[in-house]
Scaffold this motif. Structure first.
Motif, PDB file in Angstrom:
ATOM      1  N   MET A   1    -136.425 -65.949  -4.486  1.00  0.00           N
ATOM      2  CA  MET A   1    -137.855 -66.078  -4.622  1.00  0.00           C
ATOM      3  C   MET A   1    -138.363 -64.942  -5.498  1.00  0.00           C
ATOM      4  N   ILE A   2    -139.255 -65.292  -6.391  1.00  0.00           N
ATOM      5  CA  ILE A   2    -139.840 -64.324  -7.305  1.00  0.00           C
ATOM      6  C   ILE A   2    -141.287 -64.102  -6.889  1.00  0.00           C
ATOM      7  N   ILE A   3    -141.660 -62.834  -6.759  1.00  0.00           N
ATOM      8  CA  ILE A   3    -143.019 -62.484  -6.352  1.00  0.00           C
ATOM      9  C   ILE A   3    -143.823 -62.141  -7.601  1.00  0.00           C
ATOM     10  N   VAL A   4    -144.864 -62.925  -7.853  1.00  0.00           N
ATOM     11  CA  VAL A   4    -145.749 -62.690  -8.999  1.00  0.00           C
ATOM     12  C   VAL A   4    -147.100 -62.248  -8.444  1.00  0.00           C
ATOM     13  N   GLU A   5    -147.581 -61.103  -8.925  1.00  0.00           N
ATOM     14  CA  GLU A   5    -148.884 -60.591  -8.494  1.00  0.00           C
ATOM     15  C   GLU A   5    -149.855 -60.710  -9.667  1.00  0.00           C
ATOM     16  N   THR A   6    -151.056 -61.194  -9.367  1.00  0.00           N
ATOM     17  CA  THR A   6    -152.033 -61.427 -10.421  1.00  0.00           C
ATOM     18  C   THR A   6    -153.448 -61.351  -9.876  1.00  0.00           C
ATOM     19  N   ALA A   7    -154.384 -61.052 -10.760  1.00  0.00           N
ATOM     20  CA  ALA A   7    -155.796 -61.045 -10.377  1.00  0.00           C
ATOM     21  C   ALA A   7    -156.409 -62.434 -10.557  1.00  0.00           C
ATOM     22  N   LYS A   8    -155.820 -63.262 -11.420  1.00  0.00           N
ATOM     23  CA  LYS A   8    -156.317 -64.608 -11.676  1.00  0.00           C
ATOM     24  C   LYS A   8    -155.318 -65.621 -11.120  1.00  0.00           C
ATOM     25  N   PRO A   9    -155.729 -66.467 -10.191  1.00  0.00           N
ATOM     26  CA  PRO A   9    -154.790 -67.365  -9.512  1.00  0.00           C
ATOM     27  C   PRO A   9    -154.026 -68.324 -10.424  1.00  0.00           C
ATOM     28  N   LEU A  11    -153.354 -67.948 -13.825  1.00  0.00           N
ATOM     29  CA  LEU A  11    -152.747 -67.347 -15.005  1.00  0.00           C
ATOM     30  C   LEU A  11    -151.217 -67.429 -15.020  1.00  0.00           C
ATOM     31  N   PRO A  12    -150.499 -67.073 -13.953  1.00  0.00           N
ATOM     32  CA  PRO A  12    -149.038 -67.106 -14.072  1.00  0.00           C
ATOM     33  C   PRO A  12    -148.463 -68.519 -14.118  1.00  0.00           C
ATOM     34  N   LEU A  13    -149.280 -69.535 -13.849  1.00  0.00           N
ATOM     35  CA  LEU A  13    -148.765 -70.901 -13.820  1.00  0.00           C
ATOM     36  C   LEU A  13    -148.863 -71.602 -15.163  1.00  0.00           C
ATOM     37  N   VAL A  54    -152.996 -57.447 -15.816  1.00  0.00           N
ATOM     38  CA  VAL A  54    -152.099 -58.520 -16.278  1.00  0.00           C
ATOM     39  C   VAL A  54    -151.179 -58.914 -15.121  1.00  0.00           C
ATOM     40  N   PRO A  55    -150.658 -60.134 -15.138  1.00  0.00           N
ATOM     41  CA  PRO A  55    -149.719 -60.528 -14.083  1.00  0.00           C
ATOM     42  C   PRO A  55    -148.489 -59.626 -14.085  1.00  0.00           C
ATOM     43  N   ALA A  56    -147.939 -59.401 -12.896  1.00  0.00           N
ATOM     44  CA  ALA A  56    -146.761 -58.549 -12.761  1.00  0.00           C
ATOM     45  C   ALA A  56    -145.782 -59.181 -11.786  1.00  0.00           C
TER      46      ALA A  56
END
Length: 167
Positions: A1-9, A11-13, A54-56
């Motif tokens: 599982m990869i954990i992506v943290e972002t301020a905009k729900p 954006l990483p998709l 930015v997403p991380a």
């Protein structure tokens, strides 16, 4: 599982537009998602952190951090590659699967007390006529069985991680 943290729900998709969603579960701190394209699968945990510009990708420093780093690397490779190139990039073939299951069967037989000759004619060469005495000691079958035993022991003692890391 990869954990992506972002301020905009969402954006990483954006880079998953060509991927098919398999599962989606929302929790209080984000979403758990599973996407597929061909034979590749991605499992993501998207967490919301308002302070991130930015997403991380977050990689916990635990006992499997090497696997997590490898997963992020694979994610980057398969999401940046064209769909046809990524489909077979890290999939174990039927022959590899058969070979790995044979190694595990050899290891299990050794734990049960089987000798190398038992392995040779019971598991590895079941249709061959058993060799005896000096003929067995000088045979290529014996050398092959000993190589397979060494590889099985290596796999079980830690080499399986190399398979998971695609080395």
């Amino acid at each position: 599982m990869i954990i992506v943290e972002t301020a905009k729900p969402d954006l990483p998709l954006m880079w998953l537009s060509s991927w098919k969603p398999l599962a989606r579960v929302s929790t209080s701190d984000g979403k758990h998602l599973v996407y597929t394209r061909g034979s590749c699968r991605l499992r993501l945990c998207v967490r919301y952190r308002a302070a991130l510009p930015v997403p991380a990708v977050s990689i916990p420093c635990d006992e499997i951090y090497e696997l997590r780093i490898a997963a992020v690397t694979r994610m980057h490779l398969i999401t940046c590659a064209p769909s046809s190139a990524s489909q077979g990039a890290h999939v174990i073939t039927d022959n590899q699967r058969l070979r790995l299951s044979r190694f595990l069967a050899i290891h299990d037989a050794l734990l049960a007390g089987a000798s190398s000759r038992d392995l040779a004619y019971g598991l590895i060469f079941p249709n061959h006529r058993p060799l005896v005495g000096a003929t067995w000691k000088a045979s290529s079958e014996r050398r092959q069985v000993l190589r397979l035993i060494a590889q099985a022991r290596s796999l079980v003692s830690g080499g399986y991680r190399d398979i998971l890391l695609h080395r």
